[in-house]
Design an enzyme around this catalytic site. Structure first.
Site, PDB file in Angstrom:
ATOM      1  N   SER A  83      35.439 -98.480  31.776  1.00 55.49           N
ATOM      2  CA  SER A  83      36.146 -98.245  30.518  1.00 55.49           C
ATOM      3  C   SER A  83      35.157 -98.023  29.366  1.00 55.49           C
ATOM      4  O   SER A  83      34.348 -97.102  29.431  1.00 55.49           O
ATOM      5  CB  SER A  83      37.115 -99.393  30.237  1.00 55.49           C
ATOM      6  OG  SER A  83      37.991 -99.074  29.185  1.00 55.49           O
ATOM      7  N   ASP A 112      44.753 -91.520  34.122  1.00 56.14           N
ATOM      8  CA  ASP A 112      44.212 -92.792  33.655  1.00 56.14           C
ATOM      9  C   ASP A 112      45.241 -93.503  32.780  1.00 56.14           C
ATOM     10  O   ASP A 112      45.706 -92.968  31.774  1.00 56.14           O
ATOM     11  CB  ASP A 112      42.928 -92.530  32.865  1.00 56.14           C
ATOM     12  CG  ASP A 112      42.259 -93.806  32.422  1.00 56.14           C
ATOM     13  OD1 ASP A 112      42.747 -94.409  31.443  1.00 56.14           O
ATOM     14  OD2 ASP A 112      41.257 -94.198  33.034  1.00 56.14           O
ATOM     15  N   HIS A 151      43.188 -97.729  35.799  1.00 50.81           N
ATOM     16  CA  HIS A 151      42.096 -97.706  34.824  1.00 50.81           C
ATOM     17  C   HIS A 151      41.083 -98.766  35.245  1.00 50.81           C
ATOM     18  O   HIS A 151      41.380 -99.953  35.222  1.00 50.81           O
ATOM     19  CB  HIS A 151      42.630 -98.010  33.421  1.00 50.81           C
ATOM     20  CG  HIS A 151      41.573 -97.961  32.354  1.00 50.81           C
ATOM     21  ND1 HIS A 151      40.979 -96.784  31.967  1.00 50.81           N
ATOM     22  CD2 HIS A 151      41.008 -98.937  31.598  1.00 50.81           C
ATOM     23  CE1 HIS A 151      40.112 -97.026  30.997  1.00 50.81           C
ATOM     24  NE2 HIS A 151      40.099 -98.335  30.768  1.00 50.81           N
TER      25      HIS A 151
END
Length: 397
Positions: free
Chosen positions: A174, A272, A341
């Site tokens: 991330s 995502d 994610h």
């Protein structure tokens, strides 16, 4: 009947075996605080020292290193940074003392055969700028020193043996995945020319795109982050020199990756979950909350919403292509169609019976084959909802 002394020895043996088991599973890795960083100004938002968790390599992996940067979003203004200041995303005082390693950081050979015995480091994230900031807000007692944190931690690891690395990986998830892109070439430059250095970005390819209202929410957001943290001077010069009056756009990987020199691998979903919730359909662009149910579960999307989401996938794949990912021999990718994610840090998605499969390959095998150059890896999944191996839950992190 067992004697007291024998009972003590058996108890000790059980404890030792338990420690060995925990070690092999990477279940409990202690925290390291870099107290010396405070005097250098390399501090978290609240002024506390940066920290990481370090599981030392062994055997054939003793000279190999993985530095994995934690994710956790960003703070774009004083109120949002103040709200992070007293959490583990802004203060090492609030971080857990022990951290479980799994996935790419797992110490188990069976589940992580290519990297299990490397030196594995998880860098904790407490600056809110993907390790790019260099500013101080004295009025609010906030320290935007992400770049200094990154530099100090890397210097510390070099001194602890990484300067002799035969193999090295900079990775992240991330916001940490974005950091692995932004710092990749600098990481390469700090290691010997003889070291095989590559980078891995997990859910870090954030797309420069309009939201469902036609607005530029994510562009404005990253602009605020860059200005508040003083990030522009620490974004890759190979990118900022090409962006004219908009150097802050180098927060977007699609512009940075074009000029990168170091090999890099992208693990990303074409759907995502964080990007759909915060780039495509952020709350600010969805005042009527028409996207609320859809963002929680793609099965609840209307036909029109699914069309918008499929168009978003097309934009994402086009950005990867324009960045040179698809055709570059040094770049690899595993792009699945799971609503997810961050996938490399979780065993269920990295390498397990339940891991997503694209073209008969799981993420762990794809990353390992790419790193060791056993084969070029360009895995692209079919469009949602075609892949039955995707986990049934949103893995948003």
């Amino acid at each position: 009947m067992i004697s007291g002394r024998l009972r003590q020895w058996l108890s000790l043996l059980v404890c030792v075996l338990a420690v060995i088991l925990l070690k092999s599973e990477g279940a409990s890795i202690g925290i390291t605080y870099l107290q010396d960083a405070v005097a250098k100004g390399a501090v978290c938002l609240d002024g506390s020292p940066p920290a990481y968790h370090f599981d030392k390599g062994s055997g054939a992996g003793v000279d190999n290193w993985i530095v994995h940067m934690e994710g956790g979003g960003w703070c774009e203004d004083v109120p949002t940074c103040l709200s992070r200041k007293n959490t583990d995303l802004g203060s090492s005082k609030q971080m857990v003392k022990q951290f479980g390693f799994s996935g790419l950081l797992s110490g188990q050979q069976k589940s992580n055969p290519d990297f299990y015995n490397w030196n594995r480091i998880k860098v904790r994230y407490c600056d809110g700028s993907s390790f790019t900031g260099d500013a101080v807000d004295r009025a609010n007692n906030l320290f935007f020193k992400g770049n200094s944190i990154w530099e100090f931690i890397i210097a510390d690891l070099l001194a602890k043996g990484m300067r002799n690395a035969k193999n090295a990986i900079l990775s992240g998830c991330s916001a940490g995945g974005l950091a692995s892109i932004l710092h990749c070439d600098r990481f390469r430059a700090l290691l010997p020319a003889s070291t095989k250095v590559k980078c891995i970005s997990d859910a870090g390819f954030f797309l420069h795109a309009q939201d469902v209202s036609g607005g530029k929410h994510i562009e404005e957001f990253y602009g605020k982050v860059a200005r508040l943290h003083g990030s522009v001077k620490n974004l890759p010069a190979s990118c900022t020199s090409r962006m004219g009056a908009r150097p802050e756009l180098c927060f977007f990987p699609q512009y940075v990756v074009q000029t990168m020199q170091t090999p890099i691998f992208f693990v990303n979903s074409a759907y995502d979950s964080w990007q759909i919730k915060n780039i495509l359909a952020p709350s600010a662009a969805d005042k009527s909350k028409a996207w609320k149910s859809c963002k929680l579960d793609l099965k609840k999307c209307t036909a029109a919403q699914l069309k918008t989401i499929q168009d978003f996938r097309t934009q994402f794949l086009s950005a990867l292509n324009r960045a040179g990912v698809v055709n570059s021999p040094s770049k690899g990718m595993f792009i699945d169609s799971c609503y997810a994610h961050c996938q490399v840090g979780k065993q269920i998605q990295w390498s397990s019976d339940s891991s997503p499969v694209v073209s008969n390959m799981k993420i762990a095998k794809a990353v390992g084959d790419w790193y060791y150059e056993r084969s070029p890896i360009k895995k692209l999944d079919c469009p949602y909802p075609c892949n039955p191996t995707c986990p049934k839950v949103d893995s948003d992190s």
